[in-house]
Design an enzyme around this catalytic site. Structure first.
Site, PDB file in Angstrom:
ATOM      1  CD  GLU A  58      -2.969  -1.324   0.241  1.00 24.41           C
ATOM      2  OE1 GLU A  58      -2.994  -0.595  -0.447  1.00 24.41           O
ATOM      3  OE2 GLU A  58      -3.372  -2.321  -0.026  1.00 24.41           O
TER       4      GLU A  58
ATOM      5  CB  CYS B  20      -1.121   7.213   1.485  1.00 22.64           C
ATOM      6  SG  CYS B  20      -2.615   6.092   1.990  1.00 22.64           S
TER       7      CYS B  20
END
Length: 405
Positions: free
Chosen positions: A150, A184
């Site tokens: 991720e 993110c």
């Protein structure tokens, strides 16, 4: 709101749906194999390693852990050394909940992290930067450990022509400045039609002032995690300014950032160009470059010429332009007329593609990512293979003719 709500709701989702996820699924059997049956059963992989980042040190450790445990695995968690107090708290909480042989927490610096990534796990999930993700994948490859990465990257916002209004600017500001941009899934840069730049800049300034009326000194505003990352952001800003960009602080009382350690005032970068470091690196801070375009096709081409992002956000109507963006771009996930809100949707997979990551968790996809899908074929009393044994003759030829027809 950002750490605990999504985590608690995600655990509740797994609890409510786990029996359905675990149920074997029947699979089709070809006509020539009738009287047999086929199914898929999901079983735990074994021991899952989880390397968590510093920006959401609880949520991005606990949600992968909940997914791994829901799938029946044991787990080892390596929280970030950048948030040592939270890491110690996490270790203490998990030790009260799980025996060490089910969930273990490993704390330490980057050297410990590198050794952790090299362990022969049955699966390894890493959340963090693309650069570190490459190193983790290299370490895991020595043991052929499958990975879920991720990562992040430069997530674009495309604002359709004529839509640079206060509502949209407020939504973009909320996503960009939550956790001071240290997310993110945060918008990295915004693409605005050339005729809408002034309107967007003014609307964004009003939105930031409304969100943080006391400026960067507000208790609702977040500092940058440490001096190293603060200096990195200052270098990006200075480089953009030196190469001709107009960098301006936005919102109220931006000067109050000077009185708070590692506080960086929200800023807009107008005239951002590809030779600037701020357009080459993930920003991970409260600085928003503005890129102009003439047509939606130009905006799509700009996005597609760069590494595939974790998130893409589009603001506009339900029209051909939206359909073009959805069908002609590739990203981990997409938000329409919102930012970041796809992440807490528990039934949607979350993950990147290309340079922004591989694999996904959340939803049934997370359970399956942490499971082995074992195919099981049960032969019936009569089956065509009994007629397909040597010595071959007319019966075998007839069966082959039917199968290849």
């Amino acid at each position: 709101m950002l750490e605990m709500v999504s985590t608690v709701q995600g655990i509740d989702y797994l609890h409510c749906n786990l029996r359905r996820f675990m149920a074997p699924t029947r699979r089709h059997v070809a006509l020539t194999f009738r009287f047999a049956s086929a199914r898929v059963e999901y079983q735990p992989l074994g021991v899952v390693g989880i390397i968590a980042p510093w920006n959401y040190p609880l949520a991005l450790a606990l949600m992968p852990l909940a997914t791994a445990v829901a799938a029946g695995n044991r787990a080892m968690v390596k929280p970030s050394e950048v948030t040592p107090e939270t890491s110690r708290l996490l270790a203490s909480m998990l030790a009260e909940t799980f025996p060490d042989e089910q969930v273990a927490v490993v704390t330490g610096d980057a050297v410990v992290g590198a050794a952790f990534a090299a362990l022969p796990f049955d699966h390894l999930l890493f959340t963090g930067s693309t650069a570190v993700g490459r190193a983790v994948m290299r370490a895991a490859s020595d043991n052929l450990v499958p990975v879920t990465l991720e990562l992040g990257g430069k997530s674009p916002v495309i604002v359709a022509p004529g839509h640079a209004d206060d509502r949209i600017a407020r939504t973009i500001a909320l996503g960009k400045l939550a956790n001071a941009g240290q997310t993110c899934t945060a918008p990295d840069y915004v693409m605005v039609h050339a005729n809408d730049v002034k309107a967007f800049a003014a609307a964004y300034g009003r939105a930031v002032e409304a969100l943080y009326p006391d400026g960067p000194a507000s208790d609702d505003y977040t500092s940058i995690i440490n001096e190293r990352h603060f200096d990195r952001l200052r270098r990006l800003i200075d480089d953009a300014h030196a190469k001709g960009a107009l960098v301006s602080d936005v919102g109220a009382l931006s000067e109050t950032a000077l009185g708070r350690p590692h506080a960086l005032a929200p800023a807009l970068v107008l005239g951002a160009t590809d030779d600037m470091a701020i357009m080459q690196e993930e920003i991970f801070g409260p600085v928003l470059p503005v890129v102009t375009y003439g047509t939606i096709d130009e905006a799509i081409a700009y996005v597609n010429a760069r590494p595939r992002p974790l998130s893409l956000y589009y603001f506009g109507g339900n029209d051909d332009d939206r359909r073009k963006v959805l069908s002609r771009t590739t990203s981990g996930n997409v938000g329409i007329n919102t930012t970041m809100m796809y992440y807490p949707q528990d039934d949607l997979p979350f993950g990147g593609v290309g340079a922004s990551g591989m694999g996904a968790y959340h939803g049934v996809e997370g359970f399956r990512r942490m499971s082995h899908a074992k195919g099981i074929y049960v032969q019936g009393r009569w089956n065509v293979s009994d007629l397909m044994r040597a010595p071959f003759g007319r019966v075998a030829d007839a069966i082959l003719g039917m199968m290849l027809r």
